[in-house]
Design an enzyme around this catalytic site. Structure first.
Site, PDB file in Angstrom:
ATOM      1  N   CYS A  96       6.618  -0.576   6.442  1.00 28.99           N
ATOM      2  CA  CYS A  96       6.146   0.641   5.766  1.00 28.99           C
ATOM      3  C   CYS A  96       7.219   1.097   4.793  1.00 28.99           C
ATOM      4  O   CYS A  96       8.405   1.053   5.116  1.00 28.99           O
ATOM      5  CB  CYS A  96       5.896   1.725   6.818  1.00 28.99           C
ATOM      6  SG  CYS A  96       5.345   3.290   6.127  1.00 28.99           S
ATOM      7  N   LEU A  97       6.802   1.524   3.598  1.00 31.75           N
ATOM      8  CA  LEU A  97       7.780   1.970   2.609  1.00 31.75           C
ATOM      9  C   LEU A  97       8.536   3.218   3.084  1.00 31.75           C
ATOM     10  O   LEU A  97       9.622   3.508   2.588  1.00 31.75           O
ATOM     11  CB  LEU A  97       7.092   2.259   1.266  1.00 31.75           C
ATOM     12  CG  LEU A  97       6.579   1.023   0.510  1.00 31.75           C
ATOM     13  CD1 LEU A  97       5.816   1.454  -0.736  1.00 31.75           C
ATOM     14  CD2 LEU A  97       7.724   0.088   0.131  1.00 31.75           C
ATOM     15  N   HIS A 125      -3.576   0.859   8.061  1.00 32.24           N
ATOM     16  CA  HIS A 125      -2.235   1.452   8.020  1.00 32.24           C
ATOM     17  C   HIS A 125      -2.222   2.682   7.103  1.00 32.24           C
ATOM     18  O   HIS A 125      -1.670   3.724   7.453  1.00 32.24           O
ATOM     19  CB  HIS A 125      -1.238   0.385   7.533  1.00 32.24           C
ATOM     20  CG  HIS A 125       0.172   0.850   7.372  1.00 32.24           C
ATOM     21  ND1 HIS A 125       1.213   0.356   8.130  1.00 32.24           N
ATOM     22  CD2 HIS A 125       0.728   1.763   6.528  1.00 32.24           C
ATOM     23  CE1 HIS A 125       2.340   0.957   7.750  1.00 32.24           C
ATOM     24  NE2 HIS A 125       2.068   1.806   6.776  1.00 32.24           N
ATOM     25  N   GLU A 126      -2.856   2.551   5.923  1.00 36.17           N
ATOM     26  CA  GLU A 126      -2.831   3.663   4.954  1.00 36.17           C
ATOM     27  C   GLU A 126      -3.693   4.833   5.431  1.00 36.17           C
ATOM     28  O   GLU A 126      -3.303   5.995   5.280  1.00 36.17           O
ATOM     29  CB  GLU A 126      -3.288   3.194   3.569  1.00 36.17           C
ATOM     30  CG  GLU A 126      -2.445   2.075   2.948  1.00 36.17           C
ATOM     31  CD  GLU A 126      -0.950   2.320   3.002  1.00 36.17           C
ATOM     32  OE1 GLU A 126      -0.518   3.478   2.920  1.00 36.17           O
ATOM     33  OE2 GLU A 126      -0.201   1.324   3.147  1.00 36.17           O
ATOM     34  N   GLY A 160       0.834  -1.194   0.000  1.00 42.02           N
ATOM     35  CA  GLY A 160       0.000   0.000   0.000  1.00 42.02           C
ATOM     36  C   GLY A 160       0.869   1.245   0.000  1.00 42.02           C
ATOM     37  O   GLY A 160       2.050   1.190   0.357  1.00 42.02           O
ATOM     38  N   GLN A 165       3.046   9.920   1.552  1.00 40.74           N
ATOM     39  CA  GLN A 165       4.338   9.250   1.404  1.00 40.74           C
ATOM     40  C   GLN A 165       5.082   9.677   0.153  1.00 40.74           C
ATOM     41  O   GLN A 165       6.281   9.437   0.032  1.00 40.74           O
ATOM     42  CB  GLN A 165       4.154   7.727   1.381  1.00 40.74           C
ATOM     43  CG  GLN A 165       3.729   7.157   2.728  1.00 40.74           C
ATOM     44  CD  GLN A 165       3.609   5.654   2.651  1.00 40.74           C
ATOM     45  OE1 GLN A 165       2.605   5.136   2.202  1.00 40.74           O
ATOM     46  NE2 GLN A 165       4.640   4.943   3.088  1.00 40.74           N
ATOM     47  N   HIS A 174      -1.827   6.951   7.725  1.00 35.11           N
ATOM     48  CA  HIS A 174      -0.932   7.916   7.071  1.00 35.11           C
ATOM     49  C   HIS A 174      -1.673   9.218   6.773  1.00 35.11           C
ATOM     50  O   HIS A 174      -1.124  10.309   6.910  1.00 35.11           O
ATOM     51  CB  HIS A 174      -0.396   7.354   5.749  1.00 35.11           C
ATOM     52  CG  HIS A 174       0.830   6.497   5.908  1.00 35.11           C
ATOM     53  ND1 HIS A 174       1.995   6.929   6.498  1.00 35.11           N
ATOM     54  CD2 HIS A 174       1.070   5.212   5.545  1.00 35.11           C
ATOM     55  CE1 HIS A 174       2.894   5.956   6.480  1.00 35.11           C
ATOM     56  NE2 HIS A 174       2.357   4.894   5.905  1.00 35.11           N
TER      57      HIS A 174
HETATM   58 ZN    ZN Z   1       3.185   3.092   5.635  1.00 37.01          ZN
END
Ligand code: ZN
Length: 168
Positions: free
Chosen positions: A91-92, A133-134, A46, A51, A137
């Site tokens: 997480c990226l 999670h997204e 995701g 991000q 963000h």
């Molecule tokens: Zn993340």
């Protein structure tokens, strides 16, 4: 293929609450295409707009094994949730850092799709986890926020070490 730069932990945009998308236009559609490509190229499940430095309530997700089920959510929110469970998360924006976080197993989420239609999705397990999670963000929250202080401090130490090496 366009791979956008992914903002790492410590970047201020990750700590800014994202704005609602008012209208889905060509720019938003292009943005989501770039986000999907960036997510696939980065092997993430995701990606949320903050991000990549865009403070808008948009996220893209694909938890399917062959990466052919993209889900684009505009203005997503959780309408129902139940049963919390611990699970490993990454997480990226925090490459190679993983930790266990409690999330709801079952959720119902509402969002707008790229045609401007309001949609509802029932999700469980991994997909439910990624959606939560997204959405976090978009609310300026990062998964490490849920960890006990000592654990988060260890992660921050590790990040400092990597920053010194120029690896962050
Ligand atoms: Zn993340």
């Amino acid at each position: 293929m366009i791979k956008l730069e992914i903002k790492k932990y410590g970047s201020s945009v990750l700590r800014k609450k994202s704005d609602l998308v008012q209208k889905i236009n060509k720019d938003i559609k292009c943005l989501t295409e770039d986000m999907l490509e960036t997510m696939y190229l980065s092997r993430g499940l995701g990606l949320a707009a903050p991000q990549i430095g865009v403070s808008l309530r948009i996220c893209v997700i694909d938890v399917s094994p062959d990466k052919k089920l993209p889900l684009v959510m505009v203005n997503p929110k959780i309408a129902y949730s139940s049963n919390k469970i611990l699970g490993q998360e990454g997480c990226l924006s925090l490459p190679e850092i993983f930790a266990s976080v409690k999330r709801f197993v079952n959720i119902v989420a509402e969002y707008t799709d790229l045609d401007g239609k309001n949609r509802t999705i029932e999700a469980e397990s991994l997909l439910a986890r990624v959606i939560q999670h997204e959405i976090d963000h978009l609310d300026a929250k990062i998964f490490v926020d849920y960890l006990p202080d000592w654990k988060r401090k260890n992660i921050e130490k590790e990040i400092k070490r990597r920053k010194k090496k120029g690896d962050w």
